[in-house]
Scaffold this active site. Structure first.
Site, PDB file in Angstrom:
ATOM      1  N   ARG A   1       1.016  -1.278  -0.204  1.00  0.00           N
ATOM      2  CA  ARG A   1       0.088   0.086   0.026  1.00  0.00           C
ATOM      3  C   ARG A   1       0.893   1.208   0.021  1.00  0.00           C
ATOM      4  NH1 ARG A   1      -3.747  -3.590   3.030  1.00  0.00           N
ATOM      5  NH2 ARG A   1      -2.557  -3.021   4.964  1.00  0.00           N
TER       6      ARG A   1
ATOM      7  N   ASN B   1     -18.380  -9.547  -9.879  1.00  0.00           N
ATOM      8  CA  ASN B   1     -17.314 -10.478  -9.599  1.00  0.00           C
ATOM      9  C   ASN B   1     -16.173 -10.011 -10.632  1.00  0.00           C
ATOM     10  OD1 ASN B   1     -15.830 -12.721 -10.941  1.00  0.00           O
ATOM     11  ND2 ASN B   1     -17.484 -14.074 -10.759  1.00  0.00           N
ATOM     12  N   ALA B   2     -15.037  -9.900 -10.035  1.00  0.00           N
ATOM     13  CA  ALA B   2     -13.655  -9.276 -10.649  1.00  0.00           C
ATOM     14  C   ALA B   2     -13.441  -9.869 -12.111  1.00  0.00           C
ATOM     15  CB  ALA B   2     -12.588  -9.495  -9.682  1.00  0.00           C
TER      16      ALA B   2
ATOM     17  N   ASP C   1      -5.244  -7.850  -6.221  1.00  0.00           N
ATOM     18  CA  ASP C   1      -5.232  -8.976  -4.963  1.00  0.00           C
ATOM     19  C   ASP C   1      -6.135  -9.749  -4.573  1.00  0.00           C
ATOM     20  OD1 ASP C   1      -3.958  -9.570  -2.497  1.00  0.00           O
ATOM     21  OD2 ASP C   1      -4.903  -7.651  -1.310  1.00  0.00           O
TER      22      ASP C   1
ATOM     23  N   CYS D   1      -1.637 -14.719  -2.338  1.00  0.00           N
ATOM     24  CA  CYS D   1      -1.396 -15.228  -0.993  1.00  0.00           C
ATOM     25  C   CYS D   1      -1.634 -16.672  -0.926  1.00  0.00           C
ATOM     26  CB  CYS D   1      -2.208 -14.373  -0.144  1.00  0.00           C
ATOM     27  SG  CYS D   1      -4.115 -14.571  -0.577  1.00  0.00           S
TER      28      CYS D   1
ATOM     29  N   PHE E   1     -10.575  -6.894  -6.636  1.00  0.00           N
ATOM     30  CA  PHE E   1     -10.543  -7.684  -5.202  1.00  0.00           C
ATOM     31  C   PHE E   1     -10.168  -6.538  -4.121  1.00  0.00           C
ATOM     32  CE2 PHE E   1      -9.511 -10.636  -8.592  1.00  0.00           C
ATOM     33  CZ  PHE E   1     -10.320 -11.450  -8.503  1.00  0.00           C
TER      34      PHE E   1
ATOM     35  N   ASP F   1     -15.290  -5.296  -5.950  1.00  0.00           N
ATOM     36  CA  ASP F   1     -15.518  -6.564  -5.059  1.00  0.00           C
ATOM     37  C   ASP F   1     -16.858  -7.204  -5.096  1.00  0.00           C
ATOM     38  OD1 ASP F   1     -13.400  -7.175  -2.476  1.00  0.00           O
ATOM     39  OD2 ASP F   1     -15.370  -7.860  -2.396  1.00  0.00           O
TER      40      ASP F   1
HETATM   41  N1  SAH Z   1      -6.907  -5.915  -1.406  1.00  0.00           N
HETATM   42  C1  SAH Z   1      -7.583  -6.102  -0.112  1.00  0.00           C
HETATM   43  C2  SAH Z   1      -7.673  -7.467   0.525  1.00  0.00           C
HETATM   44  C3  SAH Z   1      -8.542  -8.191  -0.658  1.00  0.00           C
HETATM   45  S1  SAH Z   1      -9.268  -9.845  -0.136  1.00  0.00           S
HETATM   46  C4  SAH Z   1      -6.913  -4.963   1.200  1.00  0.00           C
HETATM   47  O1  SAH Z   1      -5.563  -4.795   0.776  1.00  0.00           O
HETATM   48  O2  SAH Z   1      -7.478  -4.949   2.143  1.00  0.00           O
HETATM   49  C5  SAH Z   1      -9.795 -10.353  -1.402  1.00  0.00           C
HETATM   50  C6  SAH Z   1     -11.346  -9.829  -1.539  1.00  0.00           C
HETATM   51  O3  SAH Z   1     -11.809 -10.429  -2.909  1.00  0.00           O
HETATM   52  C7  SAH Z   1     -12.474 -10.097  -0.431  1.00  0.00           C
HETATM   53  O4  SAH Z   1     -12.809  -8.860  -0.373  1.00  0.00           O
HETATM   54  C8  SAH Z   1     -13.505 -10.671  -1.412  1.00  0.00           C
HETATM   55  O5  SAH Z   1     -14.783 -10.256  -0.998  1.00  0.00           O
HETATM   56  C9  SAH Z   1     -13.192 -10.426  -2.754  1.00  0.00           C
HETATM   57  N2  SAH Z   1     -13.613 -11.513  -3.820  1.00  0.00           N
HETATM   58  C10 SAH Z   1     -13.417 -12.822  -3.690  1.00  0.00           C
HETATM   59  N3  SAH Z   1     -13.922 -13.442  -4.880  1.00  0.00           N
HETATM   60  C11 SAH Z   1     -14.248 -12.425  -5.745  1.00  0.00           C
HETATM   61  C12 SAH Z   1     -14.603 -12.440  -6.924  1.00  0.00           C
HETATM   62  N4  SAH Z   1     -14.832 -13.439  -7.806  1.00  0.00           N
HETATM   63  N5  SAH Z   1     -14.985 -11.184  -7.638  1.00  0.00           N
HETATM   64  C13 SAH Z   1     -14.668  -9.987  -6.759  1.00  0.00           C
HETATM   65  N6  SAH Z   1     -14.321  -9.808  -5.531  1.00  0.00           N
HETATM   66  C14 SAH Z   1     -13.979 -11.285  -4.845  1.00  0.00           C
END
Ligand code: SAH
Length: 410
Positions: free
Chosen positions: A226, A291-292, A312, A352, A242, A264
């Site tokens: 970040r 959905n991403a 992420d 991760c 995400f 998200d």
């Molecule tokens: N970048 C964030 C952490 C991401 S965690 C930070 O630094 O705080 C992963 C996220 O992906 C979660 O919020 C979850 O809701 C989301 N997620 C999981 N699968 C997804 C999808 N297919 N499309 C969109 N969001 C998704």
């Protein structure tokens, strides 16, 4: 307190000497793993391998580092073949000692009023099965070992004394506890029930909800990334895929990004991203509940371009069996994200998954970059911050991989 040592098989002994930390019941030739307790571990030549936690669960033995053998207990030569009964410390002495060392290594994170940071990171702090995170006046534990669970009465007072915490919470709603036959629950261990608090990171306020947020409330491990996003964002249009509660998007806006789009699938997470922007008086945030995977395809189809994309996703490989499928997911997403880069644009891409090592992730990224009409330059490799140390012979402890890629200007 003395107790009979546990002994490893010849094969397991070789692995232990090479630095392996976890062993299974069939790696043992002497001693019982029940009840769960702290023991001394020996190799097949009865040489001391330091202390370990035992468990009736899947991972029967977790080593937790050296502890002096007393001369009286071990003849004259500490560290060589010892007496039949070798000394182990009492649990209060053991946990106080390990926690003090871990806290001393964290420096000011322990005391600064509105800081967030990890205070204890499992094996790397000689405390297998214990995570401790601090969010301002709240301390959150995650316990995945029976020995730690039974020692909470010794652990909590040390943490309260060191941090002055108003609340100590156990966030034990994790699947790993099932392997130890521990119930998956979250509860208040000390103080008052604080449901939301605020930490300041790189000058930005982030709300943390210790009982319901992801992990122990926040993705503390992405702090270095970040900072980098904040540093690179000036004047750019940013896509945060995400996003969870938009920590990257907010960092980008604080760094002078022209706009940031947080994507998200969680409506609640996006609502908190909006609240976060307002709390920090940042403008230019758009949230997209989608959905991403679908969203990046739609962006590709409309030929959108960004100066900075953050990717992420959650861990796609939750087990070794899932790695193949996970590789495909990472490859597709990274290729789509790279296509969205404007000339000079950056992609910060993360994985991760514990089961995917850095070389594997870099290979996936190489495959994603192959066949694009522009070269992709690797600018930087990052990982979790210094408060998430790793034991180099225990790859499970080094899970977060972050790469900064760039599409050159021309
Ligand atoms: N970048 C964030 C952490 C991401 S965690 C930070 O630094 O705080 C992963 C996220 O992906 C979660 O919020 C979850 O809701 C989301 N997620 C999981 N699968 C997804 C999808 N297919 N499309 C969109 N969001 C998704």
């Amino acid at each position: 307190m003395t107790t009979r040592a546990l002994r490893l098989s010849p094969k397991a002994s070789r692995l232990a000497r090479a630095g392996r930390l976890w062993f299974y019941a069939d790696d043992l030739t002497a001693g019982d793993v029940t009840p769960a307790r702290i023991v001394r571990l020996q190799d097949d030549g009865k040489r001391d391998l330091g202390l370990a936690f035992t468990s009736a669960g899947r991972i029967a033995v977790r080593r937790c580092g050296a502890w002096p053998l007393t001369i009286a207990e071990n003849g004259s030569n500490a560290g060589t073949a010892g007496s039949r009964d070798a000394i182990v410390p009492g649990r209060e002495e053991f946990f106080a000692n390990r926690l003090q060392t871990a806290l001393a290594n964290r420096g000011e994170t322990v005391r600064i009023a509105d800081a967030g940071g990890r205070l204890v990171h499992g094996e790397a702090d000689g405390l297998p099965g214990l995570i401790v995170d601090r969010y301002a006046e709240v301390v959150v534990l995650q316990v995945t070992s029976a020995v730690v669970e039974a020692a909470l009465d010794a652990i909590v007072p040390v943490l309260v004394e060191a941090t002055g915490a108003a609340a100590v919470i156990a966030r034990n709603d994790v699947a790993a506890r099932r392997h130890e036959s521990l119930p998956a629950d979250s509860r208040l261990l000390h103080g008052r029930r604080v449901t939301a608090t605020t930490i300041v990171e790189h000058g930005l306020r982030h709300e943390v909800r210790p009982f319901e947020g992801h992990k122990t409330g926040f993705y503390l491990d992405q702090r270095p990334a970040r900072a980098l996003v904040k540093e690179l964002a000036r004047g750019r249009e940013v896509l945060d895929l995400f996003s969870y509660q938009g920590a990257f998007a907010l960092a980008a806006l604080a760094g002078g990004a022209r706009s940031a789009v947080a994507v998200d699938q969680s409506e609640a997470a996006l609502a908190r991203a909006e609240a976060g922007a307002a709390a920090n008086q940042l403008t230019g945030l758009t949230t997209v509940n989608a959905n991403a995977f679908d969203h990046v395809r739609a962006e590709r189809d409309r030929e959108a371009r960004y100066g900075l994309v953050v990717l992420d996703p959650p861990a796609f490989a939750k087990s070794r069996r899932e790695v193949r499928g996970a590789e495909r997911g990472y490859r597709d997403l990274n290729r789509l994200a790279l296509r969205l880069l404007a000339p000079g644009g950056y992609l910060l891409t993360c994985s991760c998954s514990h089961h995917m090592r850095l070389p594997q992730f870099e290979e996936v990224v190489r495959q994603a970059a192959a066949g694009l009409p522009f070269p992709v330059v690797l600018r930087r490799r990052l990982g979790a911050g210094d408060d998430h140390p790793a034991v180099v012979t225990h790859p499970e402890s080094e899970y977060l991989k972050v790469l900064l890629l760039q599409r050159p200007e021309s």
